[in-house]
Write a protein that holds these residues in place. Sequence first.
Motif, PDB file in Angstrom:
ATOM      1  N   LEU A   1       0.848  -1.187   0.000  1.00 29.37           N
ATOM      2  CA  LEU A   1       0.000   0.000   0.000  1.00 29.37           C
ATOM      3  C   LEU A   1       0.887   1.242   0.000  1.00 29.37           C
ATOM      4  O   LEU A   1       2.030   1.211   0.480  1.00 29.37           O
ATOM      5  N   PRO A   2       0.410   2.370  -0.539  1.00 34.09           N
ATOM      6  CA  PRO A   2       1.236   3.583  -0.618  1.00 34.09           C
ATOM      7  C   PRO A   2       1.648   4.075   0.764  1.00 34.09           C
ATOM      8  O   PRO A   2       0.872   4.004   1.732  1.00 34.09           O
ATOM      9  N   LEU A   3       2.856   4.592   0.845  1.00 34.15           N
ATOM     10  CA  LEU A   3       3.342   5.164   2.099  1.00 34.15           C
ATOM     11  C   LEU A   3       2.817   6.586   2.259  1.00 34.15           C
ATOM     12  O   LEU A   3       2.516   7.263   1.268  1.00 34.15           O
ATOM     13  N   PRO A   4       2.712   7.083   3.493  1.00 35.57           N
ATOM     14  CA  PRO A   4       2.260   8.457   3.709  1.00 35.57           C
ATOM     15  C   PRO A   4       3.226   9.456   3.082  1.00 35.57           C
ATOM     16  O   PRO A   4       4.438   9.219   3.015  1.00 35.57           O
ATOM     17  N   GLU A   5       2.683  10.575   2.644  1.00 33.86           N
ATOM     18  CA  GLU A   5       3.545  11.632   2.112  1.00 33.86           C
ATOM     19  C   GLU A   5       4.367  12.273   3.223  1.00 33.86           C
ATOM     20  O   GLU A   5       5.472  12.753   2.986  1.00 33.86           O
TER      21      GLU A   5
ATOM     22  N   ARG B   1      13.135  17.106   4.202  1.00 35.33           N
ATOM     23  CA  ARG B   1      13.505  16.062   3.244  1.00 35.33           C
ATOM     24  C   ARG B   1      14.772  15.331   3.702  1.00 35.33           C
ATOM     25  O   ARG B   1      14.867  14.100   3.594  1.00 35.33           O
ATOM     26  N   ALA B   2      15.733  16.084   4.215  1.00 38.34           N
ATOM     27  CA  ALA B   2      16.986  15.475   4.660  1.00 38.34           C
ATOM     28  C   ALA B   2      16.759  14.503   5.812  1.00 38.34           C
ATOM     29  O   ALA B   2      17.439  13.477   5.923  1.00 38.34           O
ATOM     30  N   LEU B   3      15.796  14.816   6.644  1.00 35.57           N
ATOM     31  CA  LEU B   3      15.465  13.931   7.761  1.00 35.57           C
ATOM     32  C   LEU B   3      14.580  12.771   7.327  1.00 35.57           C
ATOM     33  O   LEU B   3      14.273  11.883   8.129  1.00 35.57           O
ATOM     34  N   GLY B   4      14.148  12.769   6.076  1.00 33.44           N
ATOM     35  CA  GLY B   4      13.316  11.690   5.573  1.00 33.44           C
ATOM     36  C   GLY B   4      11.860  11.783   5.964  1.00 33.44           C
ATOM     37  O   GLY B   4      11.127  10.796   5.908  1.00 33.44           O
ATOM     38  N   TYR B   5      11.392  12.998   6.349  1.00 31.19           N
ATOM     39  CA  TYR B   5      10.046  13.151   6.885  1.00 31.19           C
ATOM     40  C   TYR B   5       8.998  13.450   5.819  1.00 31.19           C
ATOM     41  O   TYR B   5       7.810  13.268   6.061  1.00 31.19           O
ATOM     42  N   ILE B   6       9.426  13.963   4.676  1.00 26.12           N
ATOM     43  CA  ILE B   6       8.461  14.208   3.604  1.00 26.12           C
ATOM     44  C   ILE B   6       9.012  13.628   2.318  1.00 26.12           C
ATOM     45  O   ILE B   6      10.232  13.523   2.126  1.00 26.12           O
ATOM     46  N   GLN B   7       8.090  13.239   1.432  1.00 27.13           N
ATOM     47  CA  GLN B   7       8.488  12.683   0.136  1.00 27.13           C
ATOM     48  C   GLN B   7       8.128  13.670  -0.963  1.00 27.13           C
ATOM     49  O   GLN B   7       7.098  14.332  -0.880  1.00 27.13           O
TER      50      GLN B   7
ATOM     51  N   VAL C   1       1.069  19.217   9.351  1.00 21.64           N
ATOM     52  CA  VAL C   1      -0.010  18.238   9.536  1.00 21.64           C
ATOM     53  C   VAL C   1      -1.264  18.895  10.091  1.00 21.64           C
ATOM     54  O   VAL C   1      -2.337  18.285  10.087  1.00 21.64           O
ATOM     55  N   GLY C   2      -1.159  20.144  10.528  1.00 26.80           N
ATOM     56  CA  GLY C   2      -2.339  20.836  11.034  1.00 26.80           C
ATOM     57  C   GLY C   2      -3.239  21.356   9.938  1.00 26.80           C
ATOM     58  O   GLY C   2      -4.355  21.783  10.187  1.00 26.80           O
TER      59      GLY C   2
END
Length: 736
Positions: free
Chosen positions: A581-585, A730-736, A712-713
Amino acid sequence: DGSCVGVLDGFGDTDGGLYIDLHDWHRDDWAHVLVRARTYGDIDHMVVGFNLREGAGTATDTPRPFRSRGDEVHVINDGLVQTYLMRADWSGGEWEGPWQQLYLWIGADEPASIDVLSVSLISKEGIFADAPVGVSSVARYEAYRRTLYTHAPGRLEYRVKVPEAARLDVGLGVLRDDAPVTFRIAASGAGGEVESLLEETYADNERLAQRSVDLSRFAGRTVTLVLEADAEKAGTVALWAAPTLTGVRATQKPNIIFYVIDGGGADFMSVYGYNRRTTPNLERIAAEGAVFEYAHSNSAWTRPSTASFMTSLQHSVLGGFRNWQEPLPDSVVTMAQRLHRAGYQTAVFTTNPNAGSLSDLQRGVDVFRDWGMEEHSISSVELHRNFWDWRADYPGAPYWVHFQTTDVHEIHRPVAPFAGLFVQPKARDSLYGVSDRSWEECDFEEWGVSISGFMRQCLELLGVDPVWYFDTQRGLYDETMAHQDYQLGRLVERLKAEGEWENTLLIIASDHGHPAGSYSRFGRGLFDPPPPDWEGALADSYRTRIPLIFVWPGHIAPDQRFSQRVSMIDMLPTILDLVDLPLPEVMQGQSLVPLLFGTDGWEERPVILEQLQNDLVTGEFTGHIEMIDGRWAASLEIWPERAEDDPPVQPSGYQRAARPHVPDTPRLLLYDLRSDPFTLANVNDQYPELVEKYTRLLEAQWDAHQVLRQLVGGSTAEVALTPEQLETLRALGYIQ
């Protein structure tokens, strides 16, 4: 007809309450209690209580005069009129009989006053008044159901292609026993012919009528399913609980059992090398799959930890802890919602509301239970029964179920044949007696120290040997762990007997370690008693090292052990990845699938831990954010800078920081986990360059969390992020 009742509780003479007679109301008719109030002084919390005990308010009364404890809110002390919303359909412990009194219990840390301006009750019918049709979670006895509702006369139609061996499972329900509803289910074909499948008049507002309609004769055809409700009184609410159409299994996606042992510390499981044989069944189960040796929860108590692993977002990103019924942001999609949207039947069975509806984690769940038990040390027995009852009512596949048992959660009351394995009955009874005395004779709030520190001081006051006490406490914990392990073994045996094992992905984990673990440092001579200024950290192995085991026959190779450090925030992306299933953005965890299958794509990251709460007035965070980076653990204090004439920080009354705030102490404490896995003493003086390094890293991490909190708010269009902020995320891998 309210009456004031003066009551003393176990913490002092500043608490008390008001009650109102309700004349044998039905509690199930009501959704919320709405209180408008203004405070003067330092009032901590307000609790809804149900029904007075005999002798309440007298000189011989015991603490808390109501029979059943309900919802709780923390009170805002700003002198302004505030409105507090508390659930009326939830209570701790068993509920019996009609609702005779509504009690408001007011808890204060010092003499103070409160003006209760009004108390209103919102009926459950009021919840359904805004729309002619909709979806709501409806409670009946021990479970919530994700429920379609209509107002009679009402009609719902669904155009469906009927699978082989099809059946429609649904619960029928009403809000009032004096307003019956006639439910009808029919199917109409392409030619307009209509076939009646069910017609029933129902009027029991205390339970749902579970019904199954055979649709097998329509297999392969496209029909219109009609759900219709009529009543004598127009507008009467009709409930269709978790209507589910199933047939022959038509997917390769596995069933998913996400089994969380609330408070289960890996250090006290023999599958992780503990010297007592507490988990022989887990040893056998783990041999069929993969074991992570160093997995961590992201907080040290249930509420923030569960919210994080259900969303792959740290708790500060979700808003932090402000009060007991602060829901997750509407924009956040939980694990249950994602899997429900992908066609999974969903269920949650827990006896800890902090892992359930108090955080709004029932959304996206078909059947949901988070009620407590009188004897929660055997919660797994009842939760497993709830699970098999659900499978009987809704036998389709695939399904996702989240268990969160409280067998090993305090207070430990092991049962035969496990009671007595490690603690003699005389010692057990003596410990219970000491615990009862501690609440009567020791003032937890006045001392204002950690739980373990409080208990040590209390035991000294009571003249009790702390080594004996903590050793016995740990023994009881181990006995409840042995019971939990046995029940898990029985669950797996039945899955195999029912033919479901080969199609099941089983994940066994925990939401945090356990105080029994933290206490144990003071027992059996593991360590000398720590110094009075012992700091401690969330990175303490006893607090946050948890089990993490994956078993999926035929897919995940057996007999695997991983030494990489991972955390529970990785659960959501891992489960989604396993079932394609797709991963969260937006997520803060990463999938563990590359490790499980030996492929590229997993990157080593520091484990991030948090324990924070919000100032009730300003919303500012107080607490700690921590990092485990290989050998090193660093704990950074988050404490707002205040001018001398600013009002003091007003925490929300449930301080669970790793260590108390001490002015003029280092803001970051560094620990060497290689020689000090229990974070007994910091090494700041030996490694000043590392203190500087991890201060920078954790400050950057904290800044990223605050940006993510904005993200996220609301939608990305509503939040203006700088290019630098986006690059950091992005560097922390938190958003795609």
